[in-house]
Design a protein around this motif. Sequence first.
Motif, short mmCIF file in Angstrom:
data_model
loop_
_atom_site.label_atom_id
_atom_site.label_comp_id
_atom_site.label_asym_id
_atom_site.label_seq_id
_atom_site.Cartn_x
_atom_site.Cartn_y
_atom_site.Cartn_z
N TYR A 266 80.13 -6.15 37.31
CA TYR A 266 79.36 -5.97 38.54
C TYR A 266 79.95 -6.85 39.65
O TYR A 266 80.17 -6.41 40.77
CB TYR A 266 77.89 -6.34 38.27
N ARG B 220 68.49 -5.71 48.46
CA ARG B 220 67.73 -4.73 47.68
C ARG B 220 68.31 -4.58 46.27
O ARG B 220 67.58 -4.43 45.29
CB ARG B 220 67.73 -3.40 48.40
N GLU B 221 69.64 -4.66 46.22
CA GLU B 221 70.35 -4.55 44.94
C GLU B 221 69.94 -5.69 44.00
O GLU B 221 69.68 -5.47 42.81
CB GLU B 221 71.83 -4.67 45.26
N THR C 34 66.51 -5.24 42.78
CA THR C 34 66.48 -4.23 41.71
C THR C 34 66.83 -4.86 40.37
O THR C 34 66.17 -4.60 39.36
CB THR C 34 67.47 -3.10 42.03
N LEU D 154 64.43 -5.00 37.15
CA LEU D 154 64.83 -4.46 35.84
C LEU D 154 64.59 -5.48 34.73
O LEU D 154 64.53 -5.11 33.55
CB LEU D 154 66.31 -4.07 35.85
N PHE E 294 66.25 -8.81 34.80
CA PHE E 294 67.21 -9.92 34.77
C PHE E 294 66.52 -11.15 35.36
O PHE E 294 65.80 -11.03 36.36
CB PHE E 294 68.47 -9.58 35.56
N ASN F 85 67.83 2.90 44.58
CA ASN F 85 68.27 1.54 44.23
C ASN F 85 69.26 1.50 43.07
O ASN F 85 69.16 0.65 42.18
CB ASN F 85 67.06 0.65 43.90
N ILE G 294 73.02 0.67 41.60
CA ILE G 294 74.03 -0.33 41.96
C ILE G 294 75.30 0.45 42.34
O ILE G 294 75.89 1.14 41.49
CB ILE G 294 74.32 -1.28 40.77
N GLN H 212 76.90 3.25 33.65
CA GLN H 212 76.72 1.80 33.70
C GLN H 212 75.38 1.43 34.33
O GLN H 212 74.73 0.46 33.93
CB GLN H 212 77.87 1.16 34.49
N LEU I 143 72.30 -0.71 32.38
CA LEU I 143 71.90 -2.05 32.84
C LEU I 143 70.66 -2.62 32.14
O LEU I 143 70.71 -3.75 31.63
CB LEU I 143 71.66 -2.03 34.35
N PRO I 144 69.54 -1.88 32.09
CA PRO I 144 68.34 -2.46 31.45
C PRO I 144 68.55 -2.77 29.98
O PRO I 144 67.90 -3.65 29.43
CB PRO I 144 67.27 -1.38 31.62
N ARG J 204 67.62 5.60 34.20
CA ARG J 204 67.63 4.14 34.05
C ARG J 204 66.23 3.61 33.73
O ARG J 204 66.06 2.68 32.95
CB ARG J 204 68.15 3.50 35.34
#
Lengths: 389, 222
Positions: free
Chosen positions: A7, A287-288, A291, A295, A297, B95, B97, B104, B108-109, B156
Amino acid sequence: MAIPFEYNLRNVMNRPVATFTTALGIGLTVAIFIGALALAAGFRAALVSTGRDDNTIVLRKGADSEISSGLSRDQVQILRASPEIATGPDGRPLVTADLVVVTNKDRLGQAGSSNITVRGVDPSAGEVRGNVKMIEGRMFTPGTDEVIVGRRIAPRFKDCKVGDRIRFQQREFTVVGHFSAGGSAFESEVWGDVEVLAPAVQRANTFQTVVFRLRDPAQFEAFKKRIEADPRLQVQAQRERGFFMAQSETFTTLITVLGTFITVIMGVGALFGAANTMFAAIGARTREIATLLVLGFSPFAVMISFMLESLLIAALGGALGILLALPVNGITSSTTNFSSFSELAFQFTVTPEAMMSGMIFALVLGLVGGFFPALRASRQTLSRALRGG
Amino acid sequence: MASVEVKQVHKVYQRDTQKVAVLDNLSLTIPQGEFVALMGPSGSGKTTLLNLIGGIDQPTSGDVVVAGTNIAKMSGAALAKWRSTTIGYIFQMYNLIPVLNAEQNVELPLMLVKMSGAERKKRAKFALDLVGLGDRTRHYPRQLSGGQEQRVAIARALVTDPKVLLADEPTGDLDRKSADDVLALLTRLNKEFGKTIVMVTHDPHAAERATRTVHLDKGTLS
């Protein structure tokens, strides 16, 4: 759990201009830093390689450099007779009584003049020093008005080519050869027979130092104790390498301090550059980041992720800095040796340690520059950040 | 059995020196497997309520019990962990990435749970197949249409098999055709997979898909 490194990598590659300019800022700082270290290392190497660990140098008590030392012919004779001195293959003692004078000569290829060191030596001096090699012409013949010139100053001063006549005070000498001496400060000197040079420069019965090889280097301390206690001598003995290393200290300290000063000023600029880039990156990705937090993190994972991104740019800067600094490696420059007030030529030496220090310095810049932006990224109010800040 | 229970919730925001009450003594129960549409004018507190249910925000007072856990007073770190296993969130602007491809993004989660890379890929592929994008795994968000992006976002949201799906105006940025596709997908997830869905929407046409519509006005149910 960590946010995938890919990322950050992709984000860094996605904004090449911002990444490159920030990395360049860090790179220039690192290059200056490595350059200063290379200069200090080159200067230190020239002086350190001037001495040998198994050689002993004797100076007048209280003298802190060769030119502030003075030994009479009588003192020299007593020292020459020391039983601890090793002998060469030809059976002669490995000792040289040196006369060191500084003389002003015109430069070659540029205006002005500079001081050079002229050293009167015993014919066995080359053997005592061990690493003296003739690279052009031949060794001077003892008892004649012949001199040899160190390879580093030969191309930098007038009348230093083989066959040239060079004047020291009232007398002209013939240059019969150029010599190398393992990159040491001797390569910035002119050498001749001490017994011929001394009267020419009106120092017939004075020498600066006596240097010799000990039969058993382990006997150094005992020998030192003996001669320093001898009331006829009033001298001090040091290991030759230690002596020349100490001679380099003033200059290397000055260069390191100056280099650090310039690096710190540039480093502050690069630090703000890195912080600015990271703040901009985080601002554009509010915003990223929200997010990622939604999720699941953790704020800590987000912080680490952005610190890594900053470190990635910094590492790029560090590599750029090393690449920018590498071409100075091997460049010959010269400066005044503060202990002899004469020209000392040396080679910039980019050591692996200097490159490593440069990379560590870059990473520290990235770490500090990225800390507050990363902290801000991790502390966003989620509900507000999701609306775009 | 109730999937979501909001009990006497107050939510007050501080704006400069002013306190603004967004939700006022609101109570709401959503049974397991229900598809609820939250409607109301702008500023009525729909998104705030959704954020409270999703553990993105916390109430000033009152309780929020989701899938048997009271999350009203949970710490930030505990909430983050809870969200990763219990909630799937679908945003109006998708939203995704941008630097990660569809697969991918969906993976992520799953980074938050102990799982092999192969298993992660398998699940991501399954989720993308489910939303009809099994052939778009290597596409980046910029290479997808709005409707496709939203479907990746739904993949997702459901890849961790959460108990509750929360959708904040999921069709607000889509054309009618794409909006219908997304709504059909949400209906299927509710009917076939028994997911509890809470969807904020302004669109009466979207709300029709829900099994129940709840109206909010000035922070209370109307």
